[in-house]
Design an enzyme around this catalytic site. Structure first.
Site, short mmCIF file in Angstrom:
data_model
loop_
_atom_site.label_atom_id
_atom_site.label_comp_id
_atom_site.label_asym_id
_atom_site.label_seq_id
_atom_site.Cartn_x
_atom_site.Cartn_y
_atom_site.Cartn_z
N ALA A 123 15.68 46.90 17.38
CA ALA A 123 14.81 47.31 18.07
C ALA A 123 14.03 46.16 18.70
O ALA A 123 12.93 46.21 19.52
CB ALA A 123 13.64 48.01 17.24
N CYS A 124 14.02 44.97 18.31
CA CYS A 124 13.37 43.77 18.74
C CYS A 124 14.33 42.30 18.87
O CYS A 124 15.02 41.93 18.10
CB CYS A 124 12.33 43.21 17.55
SG CYS A 124 11.74 41.66 17.90
N GLY A 125 14.44 41.93 20.02
CA GLY A 125 15.45 40.86 20.39
C GLY A 125 14.71 39.78 20.41
O GLY A 125 15.28 38.51 20.49
N CYS A 146 12.61 38.97 17.67
CA CYS A 146 12.08 38.60 16.37
C CYS A 146 12.75 37.28 15.87
O CYS A 146 13.91 37.05 16.13
CB CYS A 146 12.59 39.61 15.55
SG CYS A 146 11.87 41.46 15.68
#
Length: 302
Positions: free
Chosen positions: A118-120, A122
């Site tokens: 969901a988070c590139g 992070c």
């Protein structure tokens, strides 16, 4: 080898009807550790498949390479073993080699922890590292795209989503010719940023960067990271079926990218770079203050 889809026994409950037991098909999700020159750089949760494209696109978005020729190759490492006693390679560690003369990444910029599906962004070590300067200029791309063509693209994207049609659990990114609307390449993944990286990696391996004259369509919302990935690949038009974030719109305006959201026939919303979107059947503009979300309350495909 990791699996793109996985079967799982489930219990389906329908209120007022008989409960049923059956097998369901789930989208696969496994970690991929990306190493550069033998040194760990990032770990992302992804749907297995097209891993070299994913790693290549990821390195383009990180500003480490701008062309597939800057990579010397990629190979799977043993990584974590499979089931005890099998000695199997899980194919979840990919080591990418850089071509001679290509500067290796600064160890200080390596991701400090894993990147979720969901988070590139992070794991970036600093706020400054989030904004990566592109080697390509999208502001001067003269491409124009018809609004009627843009609203047709989500259907064309969905038609190419083979795994989504079987699981209902994947994002997609598609690269389209801005003049004809013909799909150039479509990739799926549990992570929207991974799907974009696979598309960019595919193009980089074929020497197609910058991706002038194209539209990149994503199946969810347009975040800052996806906008940045488009700019890093030289894409002039980014379209999304849902909303952009405020930072995405700011970055698009800053770099000259055309950003379009809520692309759902028969309408769309232009957030930046509106000069590229042509509406031959346009009537008079209506000035108002109603937000786009008031007209599109179906929400974001997370």
């Amino acid at each position: 080898m990791p699996r793109v889809t996985v079967r799982r026994r489930v219990r389906r409950i329908t209120i007022g009807e008989r409960t049923s037991h059956r097998e369901d098909l789930l989208a696969g999700e496994e970690p991929l550790e990306i190493r550069v020159g033998g040194r760990s750089y990032a770990v992302t949760m992804r749907t297995p498949g097209h891993d070299v494209e994913l790693a290549t696109g990821f390195l383009v978005s990180e500003g480490l390479v701008t062309d597939g020729d800057q990579l010397a190759g990629a190979r799977y490492c043993a990584g974590s073993p499979g089931p005890p006693g099998t000695g199997e390679n899980t194919y979840n560690v990919l080591d990418v080699g850089l071509a001679p003369g290509v500067r290796p990444p600064d160890p200080a910029l390596a991701r400090e922890f894993f990147t979720s599906s969901a988070c590139g962004l992070c794991g970036k070590a600093s706020i400054d590292a989030v904004r990566t300067r592109s080697a390509f200029e999208v502001r001067d791309d003269p491409v124009r795209v018809d609004a009627a063509l843009l609203v047709d693209l989500p259907d064309r994207l969905r038609a190419a989503q083979d795994v989504f049609s079987r699981t209902g659990g994947l994002h997609a990114a598609g690269l389209f010719d801005a003049a004809t609307g013909e799909p150039i390449v479509v990739r799926e993944d549990v992570g929207r940023h991974n799907a974009v990286d696979k598309v960019v990696g595919w193009a980089a391996a074929r020497g197609m960067l910058p991706l002038r004259g194209t539209v990149l369509l994503v199946s969810g919302r347009a975040s800052f990271e996806l906008t940045q990935k488009a700019v890093m690949a030289g894409v002039p038009v980014l379209a999304a079926v849902s909303a952009p974030s405020s930072l995405a719109a700011e970055l698009a305006a800053e770099t000259g990218l055309t950003l379009v959201g809520f692309v759902r026939a028969p309408s769309l919303v232009v957030y930046a770079g509106g000069q590229r979107v042509v509406d031959d059947g346009a009537g008079h503009d209506v000035v108002g203050h109603t937000g786009a979300h008031d007209q599109h309350r179906t929400g974001d495909a997370a």
